[in-house]
Every structure is written in C-alpha cells, then in structure tokens.
Design a protein around this motif. Structure first.
Motif, PDB file in Angstrom:
ATOM      1  N   TYR A 185       0.931  -1.348  -0.004  1.00  0.00           N
ATOM      2  CA  TYR A 185      -0.001   0.085   0.105  1.00  0.00           C
ATOM      3  C   TYR A 185       0.838   1.027   0.031  1.00  0.00           C
ATOM      4  N   LYS A 199       0.872   3.902  -3.151  1.00  0.00           N
ATOM      5  CA  LYS A 199       0.424   5.187  -3.041  1.00  0.00           C
ATOM      6  C   LYS A 199       1.396   6.085  -2.715  1.00  0.00           C
ATOM      7  N   ARG A 240       3.688   6.800  -0.541  1.00  0.00           N
ATOM      8  CA  ARG A 240       3.113   7.294   0.636  1.00  0.00           C
ATOM      9  C   ARG A 240       4.735   7.551   1.392  1.00  0.00           C
ATOM     10  N   THR A 288     -13.449  -6.281   7.331  1.00  0.00           N
ATOM     11  CA  THR A 288     -12.625  -5.508   6.686  1.00  0.00           C
ATOM     12  C   THR A 288     -12.151  -4.386   7.614  1.00  0.00           C
ATOM     13  N   PRO A 306     -10.674  -0.908   8.900  1.00  0.00           N
ATOM     14  CA  PRO A 306     -10.332   0.498   8.156  1.00  0.00           C
ATOM     15  C   PRO A 306      -9.035   0.703   8.827  1.00  0.00           C
ATOM     16  N   TYR A 344      -4.611   5.870   7.190  1.00  0.00           N
ATOM     17  CA  TYR A 344      -4.808   6.125   5.938  1.00  0.00           C
ATOM     18  C   TYR A 344      -6.401   6.002   5.541  1.00  0.00           C
ATOM     19  N   LYS A 345      -7.090   6.784   5.129  1.00  0.00           N
ATOM     20  CA  LYS A 345      -8.414   6.977   5.000  1.00  0.00           C
ATOM     21  C   LYS A 345      -8.961   5.987   3.848  1.00  0.00           C
ATOM     22  N   ASP A 346      -7.913   5.373   2.838  1.00  0.00           N
ATOM     23  CA  ASP A 346      -8.194   4.888   1.734  1.00  0.00           C
ATOM     24  C   ASP A 346      -7.860   3.456   1.774  1.00  0.00           C
ATOM     25  N   PHE A 347      -7.588   2.930   2.949  1.00  0.00           N
ATOM     26  CA  PHE A 347      -6.948   1.705   3.271  1.00  0.00           C
ATOM     27  C   PHE A 347      -7.711   0.862   4.137  1.00  0.00           C
ATOM     28  N   SER A 348      -7.585  -0.315   3.964  1.00  0.00           N
ATOM     29  CA  SER A 348      -8.387  -1.294   4.915  1.00  0.00           C
ATOM     30  C   SER A 348      -7.817  -2.658   4.447  1.00  0.00           C
TER      31      SER A 348
END
Length: 180
Positions: free
Chosen positions: A54, A58, A60, A163, A165, A169-173
């Motif tokens: 991830y 991304k 990051r 799943t 969260p 990272y708000k877009d990752f789970s």
C-alpha cells in the motif's frame, strides 16, 4: 515477563544482553521476549507485505519495519520496545539504531505470554508517547483491537473476517482472513 522489579534499568542493560536474547525496556523494567510461533510470524509477514505494498503503490512517505526493530519510545534511556510492526512517517525519527520517538502506527501480535503487556502497559505507553494508531492482533481469538489515538475515537474490535479500516490512511483497509 519482568526480570526484576526491584532495580531500574537503562538501555545499557539492553545492549549488554547476550546476542540473540531479546528484551524490551519499559519504564526501567526489563521484559523478556519469547520467540514467536509460526502463526505469529505468518501474520506479521502478511501484514508487513500488505502495508508495504500500500505504501509503495500510494507513494506514501512512510516506512514499515518488522521486529526486531528498535523503537526508543520516549527518546530516553528507560524505554525501548520492539513492536511487531512499526509504520513511521516522519523520517527524521529514523537513525541507524532505529526510531527515536513514537511511530505513527504500531501493530502488536499477542501471544499468551504477552497479552497483559500488549493490552495494558504498552497500550498506555503508546498512547502517551504519541503513537497515532495501535492495533492488537490476537491470533488465539481471531480478533483485532484498533485504537485511534489521533482522533480519540472509541476502541473498536474486529474479527479476522472483517474489513478493518486503517485510521491513518483513510483509503486503506485490511482483511486478515484474506491474507492468511
């Protein structure tokens, strides 16, 4: 398990340990670490891989490290931990010895011998040191307890089939059952 509660130790005692002996130092007390079992190692590796992928995808500006990785939690000589996984986004905290200060996200995978420390002592230490997110993965119960210290949201408990969260990272789970 604590070696001795009567004497207060410093990092000097950790560095004096024989090669291969792993311990953590929390508020001057030394806690021995048992070798992890196969399931612990599998979960650690799969989470490391998933989070690392991830971060790379991304782009990051964070790094992930697996134990044994030194975290000098309070930037003092009385606290030294080796979380199972540490995500550090402030690269100025990284030195050739490890991380000086609180990682952004810590994951501990509990075993019967570490439950009290992971759910109690480390929870308090990580929160007060400035860790943003803390996960306790319990392979015996197939649960993950998530603490979002940054937003001070209530603690949530998930099963491996959920799943989960990621707070930082708000877009990752992550679904642990899918990783295993």
């Amino acid at each position: 398990m604590a070696l001795s509660q009567e004497k207060s130790y410093t990092l000097e005692a950790i560095y004096a340990l024989p090669d291969g002996q792993r311990c953590e130092l929390i508020d001057g007390h030394i806690y021995q670490m048992s070798p992890p079992n196969t399931m612990h190692q599998k979960i650690s590796w799969k989470l490391h891989q998933e989070i690392g992928n991830y971060i790379s995808a991304k782009r990051r500006s964070c790094d992930i490290y697996a134990a044994p990785f030194a975290v000098f939690l309070n930037n003092d000589d009385r606290n030294y931990v080796e979380p199972d996984l540490s995500v550090i986004c402030d690269r100025s905290k990284l030195t050739d010895k490890g991380c000086s200060g609180a990682p952004d996200w810590i994951i501990e995978i509990v075993s019967p011998s570490t439950q009290q420390i992971d759910y109690g002592l480390k929870l308090f230490k990580y929160r007060t040191a400035g860790v943003r997110e803390y996960w306790i993965v319990n392979p015996m119960q197939h649960t993950v307890t998530v603490y979002d210290f940054e937003q001070e949201k209530e603690t949530k408990q998930y099963s491996f089939n959920d799943t989960i969260p990621v707070c930082i990272y708000k877009d990752f789970s992550i679904n642990i059952a899918h990783l295993l």
